[in-house]
Scaffold this active site. Structure first.
Site, PDB file in Angstrom:
ATOM      1  N   ASN A 126      -9.672  10.472  12.674  1.00  0.00           N
ATOM      2  CA  ASN A 126     -10.730   9.466  12.758  1.00  0.00           C
ATOM      3  C   ASN A 126     -11.403   9.476  14.120  1.00  0.00           C
ATOM      4  O   ASN A 126     -10.758   9.732  15.136  1.00  0.00           O
ATOM      5  CB  ASN A 126     -10.171   8.048  12.549  1.00  0.00           C
ATOM      6  CG  ASN A 126      -9.929   7.722  11.095  1.00  0.00           C
ATOM      7  OD1 ASN A 126     -10.255   8.491  10.205  1.00  0.00           O
ATOM      8  ND2 ASN A 126      -9.336   6.572  10.857  1.00  0.00           N
ATOM      9  N   GLY A 159      -7.107   7.784  14.328  1.00  0.00           N
ATOM     10  CA  GLY A 159      -6.508   8.036  13.024  1.00  0.00           C
ATOM     11  C   GLY A 159      -5.015   8.144  13.206  1.00  0.00           C
ATOM     12  O   GLY A 159      -4.532   8.751  14.191  1.00  0.00           O
ATOM     13  N   ASN A 175      -3.111  10.578  15.953  1.00  0.00           N
ATOM     14  CA  ASN A 175      -2.276   9.941  16.976  1.00  0.00           C
ATOM     15  C   ASN A 175      -0.835  10.426  16.903  1.00  0.00           C
ATOM     16  O   ASN A 175      -0.201  10.715  17.928  1.00  0.00           O
ATOM     17  CB  ASN A 175      -2.298   8.425  16.811  1.00  0.00           C
ATOM     18  CG  ASN A 175      -3.659   7.816  17.072  1.00  0.00           C
ATOM     19  OD1 ASN A 175      -4.502   8.419  17.732  1.00  0.00           O
ATOM     20  ND2 ASN A 175      -3.871   6.615  16.551  1.00  0.00           N
ATOM     21  N   GLU A 211      -3.436   7.221   5.072  1.00  0.00           N
ATOM     22  CA  GLU A 211      -4.856   7.197   5.370  1.00  0.00           C
ATOM     23  C   GLU A 211      -5.599   8.389   4.782  1.00  0.00           C
ATOM     24  O   GLU A 211      -6.757   8.625   5.112  1.00  0.00           O
ATOM     25  CB  GLU A 211      -5.087   7.133   6.887  1.00  0.00           C
ATOM     26  CG  GLU A 211      -4.719   5.794   7.493  1.00  0.00           C
ATOM     27  CD  GLU A 211      -5.051   5.692   8.972  1.00  0.00           C
ATOM     28  OE1 GLU A 211      -5.139   4.556   9.467  1.00  0.00           O
ATOM     29  OE2 GLU A 211      -5.206   6.743   9.631  1.00  0.00           O
ATOM     30  N   ASN A 222       6.425  -1.249   9.834  1.00  0.00           N
ATOM     31  CA  ASN A 222       6.530  -2.474  10.610  1.00  0.00           C
ATOM     32  C   ASN A 222       6.996  -3.595   9.681  1.00  0.00           C
ATOM     33  O   ASN A 222       7.249  -3.366   8.491  1.00  0.00           O
ATOM     34  CB  ASN A 222       5.221  -2.805  11.326  1.00  0.00           C
ATOM     35  CG  ASN A 222       4.053  -3.016  10.372  1.00  0.00           C
ATOM     36  OD1 ASN A 222       4.242  -3.388   9.201  1.00  0.00           O
ATOM     37  ND2 ASN A 222       2.835  -2.812  10.858  1.00  0.00           N
ATOM     38  N   THR A 247       9.712  -1.281  13.016  1.00  0.00           N
ATOM     39  CA  THR A 247       9.254  -1.716  14.333  1.00  0.00           C
ATOM     40  C   THR A 247       8.885  -3.195  14.267  1.00  0.00           C
ATOM     41  O   THR A 247       8.325  -3.673  13.285  1.00  0.00           O
ATOM     42  CB  THR A 247       8.049  -0.882  14.799  1.00  0.00           C
ATOM     43  OG1 THR A 247       7.006  -0.934  13.823  1.00  0.00           O
ATOM     44  CG2 THR A 247       8.455   0.570  15.007  1.00  0.00           C
ATOM     45  N   ALA A 259      -2.179   2.362  18.523  1.00  0.00           N
ATOM     46  CA  ALA A 259      -1.392   3.603  18.606  1.00  0.00           C
ATOM     47  C   ALA A 259       0.036   3.392  19.091  1.00  0.00           C
ATOM     48  O   ALA A 259       0.777   4.366  19.246  1.00  0.00           O
ATOM     49  CB  ALA A 259      -2.080   4.664  19.469  1.00  0.00           C
ATOM     50  N   ASP A 287       2.226   4.559  16.289  1.00  0.00           N
ATOM     51  CA  ASP A 287       2.093   6.010  16.131  1.00  0.00           C
ATOM     52  C   ASP A 287       2.869   6.748  17.218  1.00  0.00           C
ATOM     53  O   ASP A 287       3.495   7.781  16.970  1.00  0.00           O
ATOM     54  CB  ASP A 287       0.613   6.414  16.188  1.00  0.00           C
ATOM     55  CG  ASP A 287      -0.198   5.808  15.058  1.00  0.00           C
ATOM     56  OD1 ASP A 287       0.366   5.583  13.973  1.00  0.00           O
ATOM     57  OD2 ASP A 287      -1.399   5.558  15.264  1.00  0.00           O
ATOM     58  N   GLY A 327      -7.070   2.236  24.575  1.00  0.00           N
ATOM     59  CA  GLY A 327      -7.402   3.312  23.645  1.00  0.00           C
ATOM     60  C   GLY A 327      -6.250   3.726  22.763  1.00  0.00           C
ATOM     61  O   GLY A 327      -5.127   3.212  22.863  1.00  0.00           O
TER      62      GLY A 327
END
Length: 290
Positions: free
Chosen positions: A10, A38, A42, A136, A179, A210, A239, A242, A277
């Site tokens: 992405n 994405g 990541n 995704e 998660n 997580t 992220a 990720d 980011g």
């Protein structure tokens, strides 16, 4: 041992705001950045920066050079990425002053993967290698079936979670990353009950949950493990999960025990949330071990 990450790619359009936009509200952004992202990208970058040999498979549009360059620069093999005529996947991300985020995703080429492309990528792996998928892209059930048939270990991060995941052949999965919200959606249970239900449904799998600021828990081989979060100033949580996934899995592929996998992943994700980011915030192995 290698890993094939068949995942999303992405372009992230990230807006910094005083708070997440409310229904009917218009507010001005404090800043705007264009990042590579994405969950697939990541996680491949996290895996590579953690030291794993990563082959990324997926699909970009003709606007996807930025994404390919980001993976290549991180040490990821991009030779299994197809190029389609649709625009690349992209996301609109709000990040507020506390570091929380809200994300809108347009699938683009992430939803245009063909079975032929999946077969070609899996054919490049060997029995005992790993396959990692998220939620995704399209063709996830086919990836799970073909990966299992090829003798690959399969890790799955079913995010973003939706009801169709329950119809996937999840018995093929050897390692779940979820998660708390995803665990509840998978099982219909909350908290500890959700983890118990995952253990009951998929008893041979490793289950990693997580918990944000409360750290993480893991169930593996009939044992439970936990790791507290590292106290750091939170700048951006994008992220973080990720990064945890990539570092945990890379350590596991090296033969590390569960405690080591969790500790390394926790330290890596703590660095990620202290930075702005998505992909640019993922630390290198030297930063994590230093």
């Amino acid at each position: 041992m290698k890993i094939l990450n068949y995942g999303s790619l992405n372009i992230d359009l990230t807006y910094r705001l005083p708070h997440l936009v409310r229904p009917g509200e218009t507010i001005s952004t404090a800043s705007f950045h264009r990042y590579c992202g994405g969950k697939g990208l990541n996680q491949s970058i996290a895996l590579a920066r953690a030291g794993a040999a990563v082959l990324h498979a997926g699909k970009v549009g003709r606007d996807g050079d930025l994404l390919l360059t980001a993976l290549w620069d991180a040490g990821v093999d991009t030779s299994a990425i197809a190029v389609g005529d649709e625009p690349s996947g992209h996301a609109v991300i709000q990040v507020d002053d506390s570091g929380e985020n809200s994300i809108i995703i347009c699938a683009g080429t992430n939803a245009a993967i063909t079975e032929k492309e999946v077969d070609a990528a899996i054919a490049r792996m060997s029995p005992g290698d790993w396959l990692l998928v998220q939620n995704e892209t399209n063709a996830i059930p086919y990836m799970l079936e073909r990966g299992g048939a090829a003798g690959l270990h399969i890790a799955m991060n079913p995010a973003p979670m939706d009801p169709k995941v329950l119809d996937y052949p999840l018995e093929k999965v050897d390692l779940f990353f979820v998660n708390e919200t995803e665990a509840a959606a998978l099982t219909g249970q909350e908290g500890e009950a959700a983890l118990r239900e995952m253990e009951r449904r998929w008893p041979k799998a490793i289950h990693v949950v997580t918990l944000g600021g409360d750290g993480s828990v893991c169930s593996a081989g009939g044992k439970r493990y936990s790791a507290p979060a590292k106290p750091v100033p939170v700048v951006d949580t994008t992220a973080a999960g990720d990064t945890y996934t990539g570092y945990f899995l890379a350590a596991l592929m090296e033969g590390a025990d569960i405690e080591t996998c969790m500790d390394r992943a926790t330290r890596a994700s703590a660095i990620t949330v202290s930075r702005q980011g998505a992909a640019p915030s993922i630390p290198t192995r030297d930063e994590v071990d230093g």
